[in-house]
Design a protein around this motif. Structure first.
Motif, PDB file in Angstrom:
ATOM      1  N   LYS A 105       0.842  -1.207   0.000  1.00 30.51           N
ATOM      2  CA  LYS A 105       0.000   0.000   0.000  1.00 30.51           C
ATOM      3  C   LYS A 105       0.869   1.246   0.000  1.00 30.51           C
ATOM      4  O   LYS A 105       1.954   1.254   0.587  1.00 30.51           O
ATOM      5  CB  LYS A 105      -0.877   0.036   1.258  1.00 30.51           C
ATOM      6  N   MET A 106       0.352   2.260  -0.653  1.00 30.16           N
ATOM      7  CA  MET A 106       0.981   3.573  -0.584  1.00 30.16           C
ATOM      8  C   MET A 106       0.030   4.466   0.203  1.00 30.16           C
ATOM      9  O   MET A 106      -1.141   4.597  -0.156  1.00 30.16           O
ATOM     10  CB  MET A 106       1.198   4.125  -1.980  1.00 30.16           C
ATOM     11  N   VAL A 107       0.524   5.031   1.291  1.00 27.09           N
ATOM     12  CA  VAL A 107      -0.320   5.856   2.153  1.00 27.09           C
ATOM     13  C   VAL A 107      -0.549   7.209   1.471  1.00 27.09           C
ATOM     14  O   VAL A 107       0.407   7.904   1.133  1.00 27.09           O
ATOM     15  CB  VAL A 107       0.333   6.044   3.541  1.00 27.09           C
ATOM     16  N   THR A 108      -1.815   7.506   1.237  1.00 25.20           N
ATOM     17  CA  THR A 108      -2.136   8.770   0.545  1.00 25.20           C
ATOM     18  C   THR A 108      -3.149   9.582   1.353  1.00 25.20           C
ATOM     19  O   THR A 108      -4.011  10.239   0.785  1.00 25.20           O
ATOM     20  CB  THR A 108      -2.677   8.497  -0.870  1.00 25.20           C
ATOM     21  N   LYS A 109      -3.040   9.478   2.696  1.00 28.64           N
ATOM     22  CA  LYS A 109      -3.993  10.181   3.575  1.00 28.64           C
ATOM     23  C   LYS A 109      -3.831  11.691   3.481  1.00 28.64           C
ATOM     24  O   LYS A 109      -4.800  12.428   3.534  1.00 28.64           O
ATOM     25  CB  LYS A 109      -3.750   9.759   5.033  1.00 28.64           C
ATOM     26  N   ASN A 110      -2.573  12.163   3.405  1.00 25.35           N
ATOM     27  CA  ASN A 110      -2.317  13.611   3.470  1.00 25.35           C
ATOM     28  C   ASN A 110      -1.674  14.109   2.190  1.00 25.35           C
ATOM     29  O   ASN A 110      -1.045  13.343   1.466  1.00 25.35           O
ATOM     30  CB  ASN A 110      -1.351  13.905   4.624  1.00 25.35           C
ATOM     31  N   THR A 142       8.373  -3.623   7.621  1.00 28.07           N
ATOM     32  CA  THR A 142       7.586  -3.715   6.395  1.00 28.07           C
ATOM     33  C   THR A 142       6.885  -2.379   6.126  1.00 28.07           C
ATOM     34  O   THR A 142       5.731  -2.328   5.710  1.00 28.07           O
ATOM     35  CB  THR A 142       6.532  -4.830   6.527  1.00 28.07           C
ATOM     36  N   ARG A 143       7.621  -1.315   6.423  1.00 33.58           N
ATOM     37  CA  ARG A 143       7.092   0.023   6.186  1.00 33.58           C
ATOM     38  C   ARG A 143       8.275   0.949   5.928  1.00 33.58           C
ATOM     39  O   ARG A 143       9.319   0.803   6.546  1.00 33.58           O
ATOM     40  CB  ARG A 143       6.338   0.491   7.437  1.00 33.58           C
ATOM     41  N   ALA A 144       8.144   1.827   4.970  1.00 32.22           N
ATOM     42  CA  ALA A 144       9.228   2.762   4.689  1.00 32.22           C
ATOM     43  C   ALA A 144       8.664   4.095   4.232  1.00 32.22           C
ATOM     44  O   ALA A 144       7.642   4.139   3.548  1.00 32.22           O
ATOM     45  CB  ALA A 144      10.135   2.199   3.599  1.00 32.22           C
ATOM     46  N   THR A 145       9.334   5.165   4.654  1.00 29.71           N
ATOM     47  CA  THR A 145       8.984   6.496   4.147  1.00 29.71           C
ATOM     48  C   THR A 145      10.199   7.060   3.432  1.00 29.71           C
ATOM     49  O   THR A 145      11.298   7.062   3.972  1.00 29.71           O
ATOM     50  CB  THR A 145       8.570   7.430   5.301  1.00 29.71           C
ATOM     51  N   LEU A 146       9.991   7.476   2.212  1.00 27.01           N
ATOM     52  CA  LEU A 146      11.082   8.045   1.420  1.00 27.01           C
ATOM     53  C   LEU A 146      10.795   9.514   1.174  1.00 27.01           C
ATOM     54  O   LEU A 146       9.651   9.895   0.913  1.00 27.01           O
ATOM     55  CB  LEU A 146      11.211   7.336   0.069  1.00 27.01           C
ATOM     56  N   ARG A 147      11.838  10.321   1.222  1.00 25.81           N
ATOM     57  CA  ARG A 147      11.682  11.743   0.929  1.00 25.81           C
ATOM     58  C   ARG A 147      11.735  11.967  -0.575  1.00 25.81           C
ATOM     59  O   ARG A 147      12.563  12.692  -1.092  1.00 25.81           O
ATOM     60  CB  ARG A 147      12.779  12.548   1.644  1.00 25.81           C
ATOM     61  N   VAL A 148      10.897  11.249  -1.240  1.00 27.55           N
ATOM     62  CA  VAL A 148      10.774  11.354  -2.703  1.00 27.55           C
ATOM     63  C   VAL A 148       9.279  11.470  -2.971  1.00 27.55           C
ATOM     64  O   VAL A 148       8.493  10.726  -2.370  1.00 27.55           O
ATOM     65  CB  VAL A 148      11.331  10.094  -3.406  1.00 27.55           C
ATOM     66  N   SER A 149       8.882  12.358  -3.834  1.00 27.47           N
ATOM     67  CA  SER A 149       7.453  12.600  -4.018  1.00 27.47           C
ATOM     68  C   SER A 149       6.762  11.482  -4.794  1.00 27.47           C
ATOM     69  O   SER A 149       7.168  11.147  -5.909  1.00 27.47           O
ATOM     70  CB  SER A 149       7.230  13.925  -4.741  1.00 27.47           C
ATOM     71  N   ALA A 187       6.209  -5.728  -6.487  1.00 28.89           N
ATOM     72  CA  ALA A 187       4.763  -5.530  -6.373  1.00 28.89           C
ATOM     73  C   ALA A 187       4.472  -4.036  -6.329  1.00 28.89           C
ATOM     74  O   ALA A 187       5.131  -3.288  -5.609  1.00 28.89           O
ATOM     75  CB  ALA A 187       4.237  -6.215  -5.118  1.00 28.89           C
ATOM     76  N   ILE A 188       3.496  -3.635  -7.127  1.00 31.60           N
ATOM     77  CA  ILE A 188       3.112  -2.214  -7.232  1.00 31.60           C
ATOM     78  C   ILE A 188       2.117  -1.884  -6.115  1.00 31.60           C
ATOM     79  O   ILE A 188       1.169  -2.646  -5.895  1.00 31.60           O
ATOM     80  CB  ILE A 188       2.453  -1.958  -8.612  1.00 31.60           C
ATOM     81  N   PRO A 189       2.323  -0.770  -5.417  1.00 31.86           N
ATOM     82  CA  PRO A 189       1.394  -0.437  -4.319  1.00 31.86           C
ATOM     83  C   PRO A 189       0.038   0.040  -4.809  1.00 31.86           C
ATOM     84  O   PRO A 189      -0.071   0.626  -5.888  1.00 31.86           O
ATOM     85  CB  PRO A 189       2.131   0.698  -3.587  1.00 31.86           C
ATOM     86  N   GLU A 190      -0.946  -0.245  -3.977  1.00 36.86           N
ATOM     87  CA  GLU A 190      -2.267   0.351  -4.196  1.00 36.86           C
ATOM     88  C   GLU A 190      -2.378   1.542  -3.271  1.00 36.86           C
ATOM     89  O   GLU A 190      -1.928   1.476  -2.131  1.00 36.86           O
ATOM     90  CB  GLU A 190      -3.353  -0.648  -3.800  1.00 36.86           C
ATOM     91  N   PRO A 191      -2.961   2.620  -3.748  1.00 30.68           N
ATOM     92  CA  PRO A 191      -3.110   3.784  -2.865  1.00 30.68           C
ATOM     93  C   PRO A 191      -4.088   3.480  -1.732  1.00 30.68           C
ATOM     94  O   PRO A 191      -5.080   2.775  -1.949  1.00 30.68           O
ATOM     95  CB  PRO A 191      -3.633   4.879  -3.780  1.00 30.68           C
ATOM     96  N   GLU A 192      -3.794   3.966  -0.548  1.00 30.54           N
ATOM     97  CA  GLU A 192      -4.650   3.726   0.618  1.00 30.54           C
ATOM     98  C   GLU A 192      -4.856   5.038   1.348  1.00 30.54           C
ATOM     99  O   GLU A 192      -3.899   5.738   1.675  1.00 30.54           O
ATOM    100  CB  GLU A 192      -3.967   2.729   1.558  1.00 30.54           C
ATOM    101  N   ARG A 193      -6.133   5.365   1.564  1.00 32.41           N
ATOM    102  CA  ARG A 193      -6.430   6.619   2.259  1.00 32.41           C
ATOM    103  C   ARG A 193      -6.902   6.354   3.670  1.00 32.41           C
ATOM    104  O   ARG A 193      -7.399   5.307   3.956  1.00 32.41           O
ATOM    105  CB  ARG A 193      -7.496   7.396   1.493  1.00 32.41           C
TER     106      ARG A 193
END
Ligand SMILES: [Zn+2]
Length: 491
Positions: free
Chosen positions: A412-417, A457-464, A485-491
């Motif tokens: 998942k790609m976190v897209t809450k904010n 199993t979680r990472a934050t990158l300073r890349v947009s 594996a390609i992430p699915e956006p998750e809000r």
């Protein structure tokens, strides 16, 4: 461009798990004196030194055991296989398969029996490590099937060594049926040396070499299937049936490598240094909702088949196979189709290998000479060293995939904010020691950057996330990489 490039590869500070949220850092600071050993290093954020992240193209993932195994691929064996298949005269799906013809060595029935006996020979040589099977069914009359016809796919299964991962399957295939100028002619010569005894020979040679390696020095946690199908020239009938069976039985089929016309026809303009790898963009099996998301997020070039093609490119960089994969971002050539499409239709990742330049005088042609031009798909036009190189590339890909952990699930790609970072989460893969986040510019054809995630199993990158395409893959202790594996956006 230079400005964009530089700004894009600014230091990608990486966070793992909860540890680098400010609360967790405070918590860690309090606890650090008390129980550093308890929380341990897995709770410390990994800070990446300033500078661009590693460029992926510089990476080589060469397992010396796999490199050794693929050296066993023999162009002479491949020549013997192709010549044997040609000796059956006509392997049209509608050619003879009665007992008498099989005995006489004529028709598709004889070809089928010989392939079976060949797989059985490899099975004996590896102490029974291969299970030889057939998938036979009767096709009712249709366009290119004049009467009810039994179609038989022949395959060998090299069962995965890890009971937890043996349900993961990677597969190589080629079609053993042939045709001449007339699709309804089952008697006149239809040698099909290149189309597609070459592809069937790749599947057989991969079976011989990898089964031997598996009984010797290589361990594959996942299962490898070596398949040869019939019915291709009548309308992909064999592969359709097989792919439907895989779908109905819920197979966890991760990858399909279809080899069709990999003979390296000896024409003046042939380029024997490359093999084309075709892959679909928007998946044939995508639902309306999936197509909507692909449209929204720019996912047109990230089907599982496209990721498989990129994986083949990575294998091509990592191993000296003698041939380089040339990725073609297209399902297939104009006016032509192939067995990979049957698997795509059922939602499986599947690609097609085909020589760089086809000579259409040497395909689907009744052997003859006309106005000084020689027609027909004869063995003399086949470059056996080339087929050997393609077989090495296939074997290295199968071995790399079957040795690797499962791809991360639920990425998942976190897209809450609204922010300029990228946070990815995923589920742990069986057999994985670490993970790698891959990314590339939205306009780049292949992965450009890689960041290793050593824990969690979680990472934050300073890349947009707005500017790049991301994926996550699993890596085992020996360095085998899973499919990304390609992430699915998750809000
Ligand atoms: Zn073909």
């Amino acid at each position: 461009m230079a400005y964009q490039k530089n700004s894009r590869i600014s230091p990608p500070f990486i966070d793992h798990n909860f540890c680098t949220t400010s609360a967790a850092v405070t918590f860690l600071a309090i606890m650090i004196g008390l129980s550093l050993t308890f929380f341990g290093p897995q709770c410390l954020a990994q800070e990446i030194a300033p500078g661009p992240p590693p460029r992926l193209a510089a990476d080589r993932h060469t397992d010396p055991k796999i490199a050794k195994a693929i050296e066993e691929v023999s162009p002479d064996r491949i020549r013997e296989t192709i010549e044997k298949l040609v000796s059956f005269q006509n392997r049209s799906t509608i050619s003879a398969q009665d007992e008498e013809s099989i005995k006489a060595g004529r028709g598709i029935g004889a070809a089928r029996e010989w392939i079976k006996s060949e797989f059985e020979r490899y099975a004996k040589d590896c102490g029974g490590c291969l299970e030889v099977k057939t998938d036979a069914f009767t096709e009712l009359p249709a366009d290119r099937i004049p009467k009810p016809t039994v179609i038989t796919n022949v395959y060998a299964v090299l069962r995965g060594a890890d009971p937890q991962q043996a349900n993961r399957i990677v597969l190589v295939t080629g079609h053993y049926d042939s045709r001449n100028s007339d699709t309804l002619n089952g008697t006149d010569p239809a040698p099909g040396a290149n189309d597609d005894a070459s592809g069937a020979a790749v599947s057989l040679e991969c079976a011989r070499v990898l089964s031997k390696a598996a009984s010797n020095h290589l361990r594959f946690p996942a299962t490898i299937i070596f398949l040869t199908v019939a019915g291709e020239e009548q309308g992909l009938n064999g592969s359709k049936h097989f792919a439907q069976m895989a779908k109905e039985q819920g197979w966890n089929l991760e990858a399909v490598l279809n080899n069709d016309i990999v003979g390296g026809d000896r024409s003046p303009h042939q380029d024997a240094s490359v093999v084309r790898v075709f892959s679909e963009g928007v998946p044939a099996a995508a639902t309306e909702a999936e197509i909507k998301r692909i449209r929204m997020l720019g996912g047109e070039s990230d089907s599982t088949s496209r990721e498989l093609a990129r994986y083949v490119a990575d294998v091509g960089r990592s191993f000296d196979t003698g041939v380089k994969p040339l990725l073609v971002f297209r399902l297939d050539r104009f006016l032509r189709g192939g067995d990979h499409y049957s698997f795509n239709q059922q939602g499986f990742a599947a690609v097609r290998f085909t020589e760089f330049r086809e000579n259409f005088n040497h395909q689907h042609q009744t052997p003859r000479s006309e106005n000084g031009i020689e027609y027909g798909d004869s063995p003399k036009f086949v470059d056996y060293d080339y087929v050997g190189h393609v077989a090495r590339l296939n074997a290295a890909t199968l071995a790399s995939l079957a040795a690797a952990p499962a791809p991360p699930a639920n990425v998942k790609m976190v897209t809450k904010n609204l922010d300029n970072d990228t946070t990815l989460t995923w589920e742990a893969s069986t057999g994985a020691a670490t993970y790698e986040v891959l990314w590339r510019s939205t306009s780049a054809p292949d992965w450009e950057y890689v960041q290793t995630i050593t824990n969690g199993t979680r990472a934050t990158l300073r890349v947009s996330k707005d500017n790049e395409i991301f994926a996550v893959r699993a890596v085992d202790p020996a360095g085998h990489r899973s499919l990304p594996a390609i992430p699915e956006p998750e809000r």
